[in-house]
Design a protein around this motif. Structure first.
Motif: not given
Ligand code: SF4
Length: 661
Positions: A74, A77, A287-289, A292, A294-297, A511, A513
């Motif tokens: 993650t 950011r 999608l994710g950052c 990442c 988790f890829c929460c997007h 992140c 998260f």
């Molecule tokens: S948890 Fe979501 S907001 Fe956090 S880095 Fe991963 S994709 Fe981005």
């Protein structure tokens, strides 16, 4: 080149069209970790108190995390920092995506933009070089179109773009800097600061890489972090549903802000929540950052009906409440469309929704003149009006022009009692947390230097609904029984721990998260990853102390601007009106007198309750209770001697009135 960072701060002076680079001082990383921390230090030294946030003297600072661009989970950011046009105070706003890692691959950790251009420009940064380029052809275009044109112009779709839309161009006070179109550095108006500089975009491409000092140990510590994160049952939940996953749960708990924070529940909210969206025809992919796990997007499309052709990232929990239930709206397509417009115009969805709700309540109470309304019908839940209001705010048209300067200014201008339903403090529209139902959040929101908002200190653990949260509360307070959001006791300890941890997390480029939201990683593991990356041992205590140093420096920025204890408040409604679902007759005095677990039901956080938590919080920080300003000894203990002369000269170092506890 040092380990983990690219090693360079890039400065761009748009007024004089000059660029230069300087090394990242080693002591900055040691004392402030990176990103948010180093940005705060740069801002403190660059800005005089009282400057106009939209004037030439306000720098716009982009800072990558010290672990950004590495394998650390993650670590995608980036923090954007400046003086906020919304509050006139300190602003840090954090954004995901891939832009930050790309900046490091291009050879820079920080970008500091000074002054302003006469005509629109964009920055082209590639492998250690920077050009200030003409952007007149991009001005007036939305973020999506701007990004597409920059990909075309550079001939490279891998170029990462941070851009503003019409919101930033038109100096909407809550305009966002958008990264890769759908990631927003949203809160507090950094997009307006970018617009005031006539800086349309920063396009970045780098082909370098980031070295870590001890590869083996770094990968080992990262794998521990990943394994621990996946062990928390909610990791999968985060991937499947994103932040929107909790909508039905929070609504059932009667704490989902609806109808401008008058209610905490709305019938049908499950139809705009994450689980419903995941099964719907709208969800196209996840999608994710950068880096990442988790890829929460999520990414959604509407293919038929009145909003056919809409495509957008999200929507997040906050957006669903702001543009949905807060406006009395449970039509998911309206939320998707309004969210798309906020993204491409570059507007903060939280503030935008908050403003529309304020106007809807005003409409219900018949406070607007016909001229002010300009033919708008703003009944609760009117989807067409919600979407239209987003457009009118971005272009500053009609009532949208009044709303474009934030709810505090809008209420001051319209008056007629509307200040009482303007859900703001310090000038920032509150994010979508029902602080009457969670007192750690209430305290955290009141003391947050950027205003009442969750992304500075989020105390999810106080709910105690997951084992990780209960363990964390026990670690902080010594007893799991304090995992109860309706207790006042120990909220100061819980908030201060989260402040330290959040500042460290942001500064590493990680992140929330991964730690305070999902409890997979603790500060010790973060310190392990950092130590292996930079090649110098950093202990958990040192990492957390650096977090407190950062938070205290941010506080000092506001003290220098003139804030006092009187600014550490919550919106009037949240301090003085009971939430319908919580107002079941328990009296506040009983709650104040109750101790420990007996105090298990409190209907509302009144000014008296907040004052008690503030007293404890300032004492814990060793700040003066009367003014809320840090003492000289506190600053010295944290190694913040650099701020003392200026604060002292302004008479803002308090004389000690009480013995520290
Ligand atoms: S948890 Fe979501 S907001 Fe956090 S880095 Fe991963 S994709 Fe981005």
């Amino acid at each position: 080149m040092p380990f983990a960072i690219a090693g360079q701060i890039l400065h761009v002076d748009l007024t004089n069209r000059k660029t230069w680079a300087e090394p990242v001082p080693e002591e900055s990383i040691r004392r402030f970790i990176g990103s948010r921390g180093v940005n705060a230090k740069i801002l403190w030294h660059a800005v005089r108190p009282g400057i106009d946030p939209l004037g030439l003297e306000n720098p716009l600072i982009f800072g990558t995390g010290t672990l950004s661009g590495t394998f650390a989970p993650t670590s995608g950011r980036t923090t954007v920092t400046c003086k906020s046009p919304t509050t006139g105070l300190y602003l840090k706003t954090n954004v995901g995506g891939h832009w930050g890692a790309e900046l490091k691959f291009a050879g820079f950790d920080y970008l500091v933009v000074h002054g302003a251009a006469v005509e629109p420009v964009y920055l082209w940064i590639e492998d250690g070089k920077v050009e200030i380029r003409d952007a007149r052809h991009l001005w007036g275009k939305d973020v999506r179109e701007t990004t597409r044109l920059l990909h075309e112009e550079t001939g490279d779709r891998s170029v990462q773009v941070a851009a503003i839309g019409q919101g930033g161009e038109n100096l909407v006070y809550f305009a966002a800097v958008m990264v890769s179109v759908y990631n927003a550095a949203a809160r507090g108006g950094a997009g307006a600061v970018m617009g005031s500089k006539k800086l349309k975009a920063v396009a970045v491409r780098g082909h370098g890489s980031i070295r870590v000092a001890d590869k083996q140990e770094f990968y080992r510590s990262c794998h521990v972090a990943i394994k621990n994160s996946y062990e928390d049952a909610t990791a999968k939940f985060a991937h499947l549903y994103g932040t929107a996953g909790s909508v039905p749960m929070v609504n059932e708990a009667r704490a989902f802000p609806s109808y401008n924070f008058r209610r905490g529940h709305i019938e049908g909210a499950e139809k705009i929540g994450g689980p419903y969206l995941a099964e719907s025809k709208y969800l196209k992919r996840r999608l994710g950052c950068n880096a990442c796990i988790f890829c929460c997007h999520r990414y959604c499309e509407i293919n038929d009906g009145p909003w056919a052709g809409c495509y957008t990232g999200g929507p997040e929990y906050e957006t669903i409440s702001a543009l949905g239930t807060g406006c009395g709206n449970i039509d998911l397509e309206v939320v998707l469309k309004a969210n798309e417009l906020c993204n491409i115009y570059g507007l903060d969805t939280i503030s935008t929704g908050n403003l529309i709700q304020w106007a809807m309540e005003g409409y219900e109470k018949k406070i607007f003149t016909e001229e002010e309304l300009g033919g708008l019908t703003l009944e609760w839940g009117n989807g067409k009006a919600i979407v239209e209001m987003v457009r009118m705010i971005a272009y500053r048209q009609g009532l949208g022009n009044i709303l474009a300067e934030g709810v505090k200014r809008a209420a001051a201008r319209i008056g007629r009692g509307s200040e009482k339903w303007a859900i703001q403090a310090k000038g920032l529209e509150q994010s979508r947390v029902e602080t009457r139902a969670a007192f750690g959040y209430a305290l955290a929101f009141a003391v947050n230097p950027r205003g009442p908002d969750h992304l500075h200190t989020e105390t999810i653990a106080e709910f105690g609904v997951r084992p990780g949260g209960r363990r964390l509360i026990k670690k902080i307070t010594g007893d799991e029984k304090y995992a109860n959001p309706r207790l006042i006791e120990k909220r100061a300890e819980i908030v201060r721990w989260h402040e330290d941890c959040f500042a460290a997390t942001d500064s590493l480029g990680l992140c929330a998260f991964i730690d305070t939201s999902r409890f997979g990683v603790d500060p010790e593991q973060m310190a392990d990853m950092l130590s292996a990356a930079i090649g110098t041992r950093v202990s958990e205590e040192e990492l957390m102390k650096a977090g407190r140093r950062i938070l205290t420096l941010e506080k000092c920025f506001n003290v220098r601007e003139g804030t006092t204890r009187a600014d550490d408040v919550l919106p009037w409604r949240l301090m003085n009106e009971p939430l319908e679902s919580l107002a079941r007759g328990a009296d506040v005095q009983r709650a104040l007198e109750a101790k420990g677990s007996e105090n298990d039901f409190v209907p509302i956080n009144s000014p008296a309750m907040l004052n008690r938590m503030l007293d404890e919080y300032y004492a814990l920080h060793d700040w003066d209770r009367e003014t809320s300003w840090p003492y000289r000894e506190t600053l010295e203990r944290l190694g913040l001697q650099e701020v003392i002369p200026e604060l002292e000269q302004k008479g803002k170092i308090p004389r000690r009135r009480q013995i520290p506890e």
